[in-house]
Motif scaffolding. Structure first.
Motif, short mmCIF file in Angstrom:
data_model
loop_
_atom_site.label_atom_id
_atom_site.label_comp_id
_atom_site.label_asym_id
_atom_site.label_seq_id
_atom_site.Cartn_x
_atom_site.Cartn_y
_atom_site.Cartn_z
N LEU A 1 -5.96 -2.92 -1.36
CA LEU A 1 -4.92 -3.46 -0.46
C LEU A 1 -5.30 -3.17 0.98
O LEU A 1 -5.17 -4.02 1.87
N ASN A 2 -5.77 -1.96 1.17
CA ASN A 2 -6.23 -1.54 2.49
C ASN A 2 -7.31 -2.48 3.00
O ASN A 2 -7.25 -3.00 4.12
N VAL B 1 -6.23 14.09 -4.65
CA VAL B 1 -5.90 12.66 -4.70
C VAL B 1 -4.74 12.34 -3.76
O VAL B 1 -4.79 11.38 -2.99
N GLY C 1 -5.53 0.99 11.19
CA GLY C 1 -6.41 -0.16 11.32
C GLY C 1 -5.64 -1.44 11.58
O GLY C 1 -5.93 -2.18 12.53
N LEU D 1 -4.80 5.61 7.44
CA LEU D 1 -5.89 4.91 8.13
C LEU D 1 -5.68 3.40 8.07
O LEU D 1 -5.97 2.68 9.04
N GLY D 2 -5.19 2.93 6.94
CA GLY D 2 -4.90 1.50 6.81
C GLY D 2 -3.87 1.06 7.84
O GLY D 2 -4.00 0.01 8.47
N LEU E 1 -7.36 -5.14 6.18
CA LEU E 1 -8.33 -5.03 7.29
C LEU E 1 -9.18 -6.29 7.39
O LEU E 1 -9.44 -6.79 8.49
N GLN F 1 0.83 -1.19 0.00
CA GLN F 1 0.00 0.00 0.00
C GLN F 1 0.87 1.25 0.00
O GLN F 1 0.64 2.19 -0.76
N THR G 1 1.13 3.93 -3.01
CA THR G 1 0.86 5.31 -2.63
C THR G 1 2.02 6.21 -3.02
O THR G 1 1.84 7.27 -3.61
N ILE H 1 -5.80 7.67 3.38
CA ILE H 1 -6.26 6.28 3.34
C ILE H 1 -5.15 5.33 3.80
O ILE H 1 -5.37 4.42 4.60
N THR H 2 -3.97 5.58 3.29
CA THR H 2 -2.85 4.73 3.69
C THR H 2 -2.60 4.84 5.19
O THR H 2 -2.39 3.84 5.88
N LEU I 1 -5.90 12.58 -0.13
CA LEU I 1 -6.83 11.50 0.20
C LEU I 1 -6.09 10.17 0.32
O LEU I 1 -6.30 9.39 1.25
N LEU I 2 -5.21 9.96 -0.63
CA LEU I 2 -4.48 8.70 -0.66
C LEU I 2 -3.60 8.55 0.57
O LEU I 2 -3.55 7.48 1.19
#
Lengths: 234, 403, 436
Positions: free
Chosen positions: C323-324, B285, B299, B295-296, C328, B23, B27, B292-293, B288-289
């Motif tokens: 991928l994310n 973009v 998580g 947040l991944g 998860l 990821q 990214t 997202i990364t 946001l990307l």
């Protein structure tokens, strides 16, 4: 060596207050092998957690090795655990992703030993528990008895002043349990103080002193009859 | 805390780590290339048009009806505009830089159809042109009123004099733009024009043209039915004068339509709308990307913390301090991120090479990759901070809990 | 059983709300980004006249400059007046249309209203049946009107609205550039995207406001609002010289219903070019083209390069989001190891567990898809704001895109769920039942 005076521990939830220990007092001398027994819910585990500096308590005084550890900071307590106490858990608590060598290495890393010193200690202590040939194995590749031996090795590697064992044979069959008990006795005879929490009277018999906890207090202590035992052991 | 055991533990739980690393890699590849495009577009947009943009506006006048006299109207209109207080100067011209539509011709230094000619944008101006556009004359002289004549719609003749931009002069005379001054250049293959002056810089009406600074100024008024007035005002007067002049011109004659009132600033905006839109999207973009990364990472790290609660408790029991646990998770993330950014760097460069080929983008600046790598490493560390702190707060007593 | 799986999925999704929200939004954002860009690309590359796009051909005959010609040189993109008129006169195609963009000043009959400019197309009678313009009132004009230079006009719906209040204006009069035109028809809403019949002057421009005969435009020397290119100056001054010169400014379309007609027309074009060569024109080697609508769109590179770059970036974007989601889902499913072990012990086969977890993934995908649609809508609004008028009619969604978005989301989520599900199903039933 270990001295608790009027230690009290209360667990609070939103609705319930549980007095896990109340005015709990006990003394353990250097070199003793103490078995702590009691019915479930009596406060055995709380005693163990407090003795091992895993939990704090509300009131009372706890002295370890002569110094008051009642109100140490979190980091100081970590250091004391690391240097003076060895833990043996019922479910071994080996780190599944690390092999035998790395598992024994864990407390030594926190101790800050140099690599050569760690290696020497790990090898010697694995020799002691009879697993010198299994350094590259993962916990999942070992039997329960072997896992507990690794855990004992891990507890011993830092050369702690005393060992805290929580049902060390609880997850083992009789034969393995016997060999683990033999190992603990041997360690005790070399001078390490051991406090073992168990519910099994036959195990408790193998200790030099028996303490029975009920409702968060010491209700029986065999030290009255066997006062001379510690000296004998030492 | 040393890397060895963390790394070995990581290799036993590869999948999650690989997913995060991938990821981060993709990214990074996107971010680097997006930023490269942003830079390219920003560079394009930053080029000056050469004219006094903040103070210029323009409008069209379209005559209709049989009694419309274009020549007289233009002369009277220009006089009226120039005499309006707050107006610096005004001309009639065919276009302005960045407008998109204009006139182009070819110029050559030798006559004849065999000689190579160079494309050039044409602006028709009069002697007020340089002042109105705010152009700088670096050599030669401006047109005089006597130079300016009238051009009919289908005319093929060109006047004798011409002003060139420095860039156009250099295109014709590679030895140095000053060579052009006083020389004769040929339009339409063999019609001569004398270069009487050189302008420092001015853009053609088409910003996408590779010869965007190749411009010639011709001393003519045009009689094309539809005419365009360029007005330069004193600073701060533009917005007040726009409606005023529109009304004034509309009042002066009923036989025409006044339309297309536009400022140079609007023209620039519209001209680069595609580019600035692209920049806007790409910035969005990229952010946001990254989010997202991040947040991944949060998580997966949270999950790995909750899955390893007992292990953390055990470590604490064995003497790990809170900072040691924090460091463990930070280090773990760092190791994963390092692999991610290394793979990502290769991916970014590969993607860029492909895009340069497929979409004629400019290659990326060498520094973008390391900067993005460091940035993503930092983002990773920040993202893992929360879960790592939660890990550090796992009580050591967890170790003795029987589950 | 299916509803049981749905229920299990729902319970599982609710058990870790934050994680579930994270997954749904990751998919939603990926889908939103992808679909926004995909929609713009899709509309840019869509077929504006699907039922006959392969029967309409853009005609190029190469009248251009011999300098710098090699075998890869494309013919010039528009026609000269001479060629357009010759081809119209020959009339070899089933239908043919020469047209050009112009602008007119429309003078409303009432004195209070000021004259205004309208975009005009000067064209031929075949324009209307050939491109299937929908008529609200009346119809196009006849070929006779082209020949007779009749001042007739077809109005767009908006102009009819503005000038005649939307009523049936057929037979009424309207003054443009001082000329008096008779309304013969009013067309309904017509918005070919791309504006295929004149990409030279902007593939995404709006259709014109009024349509008048080409011959009327020429006779009155109406202005040309599109591109005009000349490779040599006309011989002499004036409009006549311009018309006779080598300047291209006219788009020419031919309707050829089948392969035979196309071949016949191509040989006609080649013969025509030879004829012109004999007259001293067409200095290049034979270089004529017939391209149908989609070939012409592709050749003119109607899809903006930026849109393509964005398409690739958005695909990668979706990849990151997937991928994310894989990560998860994996964390989540492995976190449920105990539950899975228990189910295995209670008799669940790998197959049933597989389906159970795939359904859970699909539910997350569906939620992501629906949310992603919302984000796509927002994204398209954003694109419109950033790019202005140019994209307004490129940024709309139709059912194809809606179903694509949901489908893409579910497929993505299923793909993302595959590996975690496989891992989860391979958890040994016994390993999770011991204490610890």
């Amino acid at each position: 060596m270990l001295s608790m005076q009027n230690v009290a521990k209360i667990y609070r939830t939103d609705t319930v207050e549980t007095h896990a220990l109340r005015a709990f007092s006990m003394e353990v001398a250097e070199g003793e092998f103490v078995a702590v027994t009691g019915p479930s819910g009596s406060g055995k585990t709380t005693f163990l957690n407090i003795a091992g500096l895993l939990e704090t308590f509300e009131s009372g005084v706890y002295k370890l090795d002569g110094s008051d550890v009642s109100s140490l900071s979190d980091a100081k307590r970590s250091n004391v655990r690391n240097e003076k106490i060895g833990f043996i858990f019922q479910s071994f608590n080996l780190i599944p992703d690390l092999n035998v060598f790395d598992n024994v290495d864990v407390p030594l890393r926190y101790r800050g030993f140099k690599s050569a010193e760690r290696k020497r200690r790990i090898e010697s202590v694995l020799e002691t528990v009879g697993l010198a040939s299994r350094t590259k194995h993962l916990p999942s590749q070992l039997s329960g008895g072997q896992q507990q031996r690794v855990a004992i090795a891990r507890a011993l590697a830092g050369e702690p002043r005393f060992l805290l064992a929580d049902e060390p044979t609880g997850n083992l069959d009789t034969q393995m349990a016997a060999s683990v008990m033999a190992l603990l006795t041997e360690i005790n005879q070399r001078g390490t103080t051991i406090i073992m929490v168990t519910h099994d009277p036959s195990l408790a018999e193998q200790a030099t002193r028996n303490i029975y906890i009920r409702d968060g207090q010491v209700s029986e202590d065999s030290s009255a009859e066997t006062l001379s035992a510690p000296e004998a052991a030492a | 805390m040393e890397i060895g055991p963390i790394w070995r533990a990581l290799t036993r739980n590869k999948t999650g780590a690989i997913l995060i690393a991938l990821q981060i890699a993709v990214t990074l590849a996107i971010i680097v290339n997006a930023v490269a495009i942003i830079q390219e577009r920003s560079r394009l947009m930053a080029r000056p048009s050469g004219v006094d943009e903040p103070n210029i506006f323009y409008l069209s006048s379209i005559g209709f009806g049989d009694d419309f006299n274009e020549r007289v109207t233009i002369q009277e209109d220009l006089d009226a505009i120039r005499n309006t207080p707050g107006v610096v100067n005004a001309i009639q011209s065919n276009s302005v830089p960045l407008r998109g539509g204009g006139w182009s011709m070819g110029l050559q230094t030798e006559p004849g159809s065999e000689s190579e000619s160079s494309g050039v944008a044409v602006y028709f101006i009069d002697e007020h042109g340089l002042d109105t556009y705010g152009l700088e004359l670096v050599a030669g002289e401006n047109f005089t009123a006597a130079d300016v004549n009238w051009r009919e719609p289908q005319a093929v003749e060109w006047p004798d004099k011409v002003l060139l931009t420095q860039a156009m002069a250099e295109t014709l005379y590679p030895d140095g733009f000053m060579e052009a001054l006083g020389n004769t250049v040929y339009i339409n293959g063999n019609e001569p024009m004398t270069v009487t002056g050189i302008i420092k810089q001015m853009q053609a009406p088409w910003n996408g043209w590779n010869g965007v600074e190749r411009v010639m100024l011709v001393p003519q008024h045009t009689l094309f039915g539809s005419t365009r007035y360029i007005v330069r005002t004193e600073p701060g007067q533009r917005d007040r004068l726009m409606p005023e002049i529109e009304d004034m011109l509309a009042e002066r004659s009923r036989d025409r339509i006044i339309r297309g009132m536009t400022t140079m600033e609007e023209t620039r905006e519209r001209s680069y709308q595609g580019d600035s839109g692209m920049v806007g999207i790409l910035i969005f973009v990229v952010s946001l990307l990254t989010a997202i990364t991040a947040l991944g990472i949060v998580g997966l790290a949270s999950f790995s913390v909750s899955r390893r609660t007992r292990q953390i408790g055990t470590r604490r029991a064995l003497g790990a301090t809170k900072p040691a646990i924090l460091r463990y998770f930070m280090t773990e993330n760092f190791l994963i991120s390092i692999i991610g950014v290394l793979v990502g760097a290769a991916l970014a460069i590969g993607l860029n090479m492909w895009m340069v080929q497929a979409f004629s983008l400019t290659p990326l600046g060498w520094y973008l990759v390391p900067v993005a790598m460091v940035l993503l490493l930092i983002v990773g560390q920040i993202a893992v901070l929360g879960p790592a702190r939660r890990a550090a707060s796992v009580p050591p007593a967890v170790a003795t809990r029987t589950v | 059983m299916f509803s049981y799986y749905i229920k299990l999925g729902w319970l599982s999704i609710r058990r870790n709300p934050i994680l579930s929200i994270l997954m749904v939004s990751a998919i939603a954002v990926g889908i939103g980004a992808c679909m926004t860009v995909l929609t713009v690309n899709y509309l840019m590359s869509s077929n504006p006249i699907p039922h006959k796009s392969d029967q309409l051909f853009y005609v190029q005959v190469d009248s251009w400059d011999p300098n710098g010609f090699d075998e890869n040189t494309e013919p010039v993109d528009q026609l000269t007046y001479i060629d357009a008129m010759n081809l119209m006169k020959a009339g070899k195609a089933f239908r043919q249309v020469a047209s050009n963009r112009s602008g007119l000043v429309l003078e409303p009959s009432s004195e209070d209203e000021r004259p205004f400019l309208v975009d005009a197309r000067t064209t031929h009678a075949d324009f209307f049946p050939m491109f299937d313009l929908p008529f609200l009132y009346g119809a196009g004009w006849d070929k006779s009107a082209d020949d007779a230079q009749e001042q007739v006009v077809v109005l767009s719906r908006e102009i009819n609205e503005r000038v005649f209040g939307g009523e049936d204006s057929v037979g009424k009069r309207v003054t443009m550039n001082g000329l008096n035109f008779r309304v013969v028809g009013v067309i309904d809403e017509w918005m070919p995207v791309p504006k295929f019949y004149d990409v030279t002057n902007g593939a995404f421009n709006l259709p014109e406001d009024v349509y008048i005969p080409f011959s009327v435009g020429v006779a009155n020397q109406l202005s040309r609002n599109g591109n005009t290119n000349c490779w040599k100056e006309p011989d002499g001054e004036g409009f006549e010289a311009f018309l006779a010169g080598e300047c291209v400014w006219i788009q020419f379309w031919a309707e050829l219903r089948n392969e035979q007609e196309k071949e016949a027309y191509m040989s006609f074009l080649n013969a025509y070019a030879e004829e012109q060569k004999a007259l001293g024109r067409f200095p290049r080697p034979l270089n004529n083209r017939l391209r149908n609508v989609m070939e012409w769109m592709e050749h003119q590179e109607v899809v903006e390069e930026d849109a393509q770059v964005m398409l690739w970036l958005s695909m990668l974007f979706l990849l990151v989001c997937l991928l994310n989601t894989i990560g998860l889902l994996l964390a989540k499913f492995l976190g449920k190891a105990g539950d899975i072990g228990l189910r295995r012990a209670l008799g669940a086969t790998k197959g049933t567990l597989f389906i159970q977890h795939l359904i859970e993934s699909a539910m997350i995908g569906l939620a992501g898809g629906v949310l992603g649609l919302g984000l796509t809508w927002l994204g398209l609004k954003g694109v419109q704001r950033l790019f202005g008028d140019f994209l307004t009619h490129l940024a709309t969604m139709d059912w194809v895109m809606v179903t694509t978005a949901i489908g893409l989301a579910i497929v993505s989520a299923l793909l993302a769920g595959l590996y975690p599900t496989w891992r989860a199903c391979n958890i040994a039933p016994a390993s999770q039942l011991k204490t610890q």
